[in-house]
Design a protein around this motif. Structure first.
Motif, PDB file in Angstrom:
ATOM      1  N   ASP A  13       0.827  -1.208   0.000  1.00 33.10           N
ATOM      2  CA  ASP A  13       0.000   0.000   0.000  1.00 33.10           C
ATOM      3  C   ASP A  13       0.865   1.263   0.000  1.00 33.10           C
ATOM      4  N   ALA A  14       1.946   1.257   0.790  1.00 35.23           N
ATOM      5  CA  ALA A  14       2.834   2.417   0.853  1.00 35.23           C
ATOM      6  C   ALA A  14       3.503   2.656  -0.501  1.00 35.23           C
TER       7      ALA A  14
ATOM      8  N   LYS B 117       1.836   7.067  -6.805  1.00 35.64           N
ATOM      9  CA  LYS B 117       0.798   8.012  -7.232  1.00 35.64           C
ATOM     10  C   LYS B 117       1.175   9.462  -6.905  1.00 35.64           C
ATOM     11  N   THR B 118       1.808   9.676  -5.747  1.00 36.43           N
ATOM     12  CA  THR B 118       2.116  11.049  -5.333  1.00 36.43           C
ATOM     13  C   THR B 118       3.453  11.559  -5.862  1.00 36.43           C
TER      14      THR B 118
ATOM     15  N   VAL C 204       2.362   1.752  -3.523  1.00 33.40           N
ATOM     16  CA  VAL C 204       1.349   2.228  -4.481  1.00 33.40           C
ATOM     17  C   VAL C 204       1.057   3.706  -4.272  1.00 33.40           C
ATOM     18  N   GLN C 205       0.888   4.108  -3.033  1.00 32.23           N
ATOM     19  CA  GLN C 205       0.568   5.492  -2.734  1.00 32.23           C
ATOM     20  C   GLN C 205       1.710   6.424  -3.144  1.00 32.23           C
ATOM     21  N   ALA C 206       2.956   6.012  -2.875  1.00 30.93           N
ATOM     22  CA  ALA C 206       4.099   6.858  -3.226  1.00 30.93           C
ATOM     23  C   ALA C 206       4.253   6.993  -4.739  1.00 30.93           C
TER      24      ALA C 206
END
Length: 397
Positions: free
Chosen positions: A63-64, A70-71, A66-68
Motif C-alpha cells: 500500500d505504501a 501516485k504522489t 502504491v501510494q508513493a
C-alpha cells in the motif's frame, strides 16, 4: 560475426562448470516470493529466500509503495546530487539513523553498492584492510576497488586478527588500517565476535566496518548485530540492506554525520547512479516503522529457526554452528549437493544448493532460510521431505 575466441572460452567453461556440479540453473518464480512459491506451475515451500520477516509481500508495504508512486511518480528522475533526492529519501535516512542508533545514514541502490561505495571512498593505496576470510563477495570487490593492501585473517580467529593488526600497525607502511567483517555470515549463520574485534581495533587504532546485511532485522531487537552487542557508539561503519529483513531493495551506510557527509561527496555509486524510485523508498519506510514498533515478526522468525534446526539435527544432518535462523545443511560434494537440492524440489521443498565460489570447494550445502511467514505445518512437511530424500540418498541413517 561473433568472436571464435569468445565462443570457445564460453562453451568450454560452461561445460566445465556443469561437469563439476558448479552450474547454477536460474528458476523463475511465478507470482510473489512468499513462504510458498510457484515455479513451473508447482507449489513449493520456499526455504531459499532472504525475506526473513515476510515483509516482501506484506500489504502495508504494498500500500505504501502504491501510494508513493501516485504522489511522487514512477522514478526519482536523477542522481541524488542533482535533483534526485526526494523528501522520501530524507525521511528514510532519518528513520534508519534512529533505527540503527547512529547520527546519520546514506541510502544506496543495493547492499552490494554500499560496499563498493563506502570502502573505496575512504581507503586507498596507502592504506591496509584486515578482512575476514569468509566476508561477502561485495566486501572483497569493494576492497579490490579501493586499491588498499588487503590482509585476510582466519575466520573469526581473534588471535590471528590481533597478530595481523599488530604487524600492520608496527610496519609503519599504512596511513589508515581498517578491519572489516560481516555481522552475520550468511552461509554459516554464525555471528562475528564484535566485542573482541572492537577491543583489538581500539588498541591499534583501526577503522571498524561491519556489514550487517543478515543481522539487521534479526538481531538486537531488529537493529542488528552491533546493537546486539551494545556497540552502536564504537563502530565506524554499519552497512545494512533493504532487501532482506526489510523486504524491498537497496542498502545503506550508518555512521557519524561527518562520515555520511563524506560519502555523499565522494562515493561513486551515490554520485553517478539514479536514486531509488519513490515506491521502493516508501515501502522501506513502512518496513522500518514495523520493525521499530513490533517485535512479533522477529520472535516468530527465531521460533521457526529453532524448530527447523532441531528437526534437521535430530535426523542426523550436519547443520554447522549457526547462531541465527540461517540453517545450512552441509553435504560436501558439489555434484551430490546439486542432486540433493533437485530431489528436495521434486518433493515440494524449494531449497537451493550453494556451491563454490559462494562457499569453499568441498563444502557444498543447502542453505535453509525459515522466515516469520512459515507455519509450523510447513516446517514439519520440510523435515519429513528431508528425512525421505536423505535416506534415499544415504545421507542419513
Amino acid at each position: 560475426m561473433a568472436s571464435q575466441a569468445l565462443d570457445l572460452f564460453l562453451s568450454t567453461n560452461i561445460e566445465d562448470l556443469k561437469a563439476k556440479g558448479l552450474y547454477n540453473v536460474i528458476d523463475t518464480v511465478q507470482g510473489p516470493n512468499g513462504p510458498v512459491i510457484q515455479i513451473d506451475g508447482k507449489s513449493l515451500i520456499n526455504l531459499s529466500s532472504n525475506n526473513y520477516l515476510g515483509l516482501a509481500t506484506d500489504s502495508r508495504l504494498v500500500d505504501a509503495a502504491v501510494q508513493a508512486a501516485k504522489t511522487h511518480g514512477a522514478g526519482a528522475g536523477a542522481v541524488r546530487t542533482i535533483n534526485g533526492t526526494l523528501d522520501l529519501h530524507n525521511q528514510l535516512e532519518e528513520k534508519l539513523a534512529g533505527f540503527k542508533h547512529t547520527e546519520a545514514v546514506i541510502v544506496y541502490q543495493s547492499g552490494f553498492n554500499c560496499n563498493m561505495a563506502a570502502i573505496s571512498a575512504v581507503m586507498d593505496s596507502n592504506d591496509a584492510i584486515l578482512s575476514d576470510e569468509l566476508n561477502h563477495a561485495s566486501i572483497i570487490d569493494g576492497c579490490r576497488l579501493s586499491k588498499a593492501k588487503v590482509i585476510r585473517y582466519k575466520h573469526s580467529d581473534m588471535e590471528d586478527l590481533r597478530s595481523q593488526a599488530k604487524a600492520a600497525k608496527e610496519s609503519g607502511l599504512y596511513n589508515k588500517i581498517m578491519v572489516i567483517t560481516d555481522g552475520v555470515f550468511s552461509m554459516d549463520g554464525d555471528i562475528a565476535k564484535l566485542p573482541e574485534i572492537v577491543k583489538i581495533a581500539e588498541e591499534f587504532d583501526l577503522i571498524t566496518y561491519v556489514d550487517d546485511a543478515h543481522g539487521s532485522g534479526v538481531l538486537g531487537e531488529g537493529a542488528g548485530t552491533v546493537k546486539h552487542f551494545g556497540l552502536s557508539d564504537r563502530i565506524d561503519f554499519q552497512i545494512g540492506t533493504l532487501s532482506k529483513a526489510i523486504g524491498v531493495v537497496g542498502g545503506y551506510v550508518a555512521g557519524s554525520k561527518q562520515l555520511i557527509e563524506w560519502l555523499k561527496l565522494r562515493s561513486r555509486p551515490f554520485l553517478f547512479s539514479t536514486s531509488q524510485p519513490p515506491a521502493v523508498i516508501a515501502a522501506c519506510i513502512a518496513a522500518v516503522d514495523i520493525l521499530m514498533n513490533d517485535k512479533e515478526l522477529i520472535d516468530k522468525l527465531w521460533k521457526n529457526g529453532r524448530f527447523l534446526k532441531d528437526g534437521l539435527r535430530a535426523l542426523g544432518y550436519d547443520i554447522g554452528h549457526s547462531e541465527t535462523p540461517i540453517t545450512p545443511c552441509i553435504i560436501g560434494d558439489e555434484v551430490k549437493t546439486q542432486q540433493f537440492s533437485k530431489r528436495l524440489i521434486e518433493e515440494g521443498v524449494y531449497a537451493k544448493s550453494i556451491v563454490f565460489p559462494t562457499v569453499p570447494k568441498g563444502t557444498g550445502r543447502i542453505r535453509n532460510m525459515p522466515t516469520a511467514a512459515h507455519t509450523k505445518e510447513m516446517l514439519e512437511q520440510v523435515i519429513g521431505v528431508y528425512e525421505k530424500v536423505g535416506k534415499e540418498m544415504n545421507l542419513i541413517g
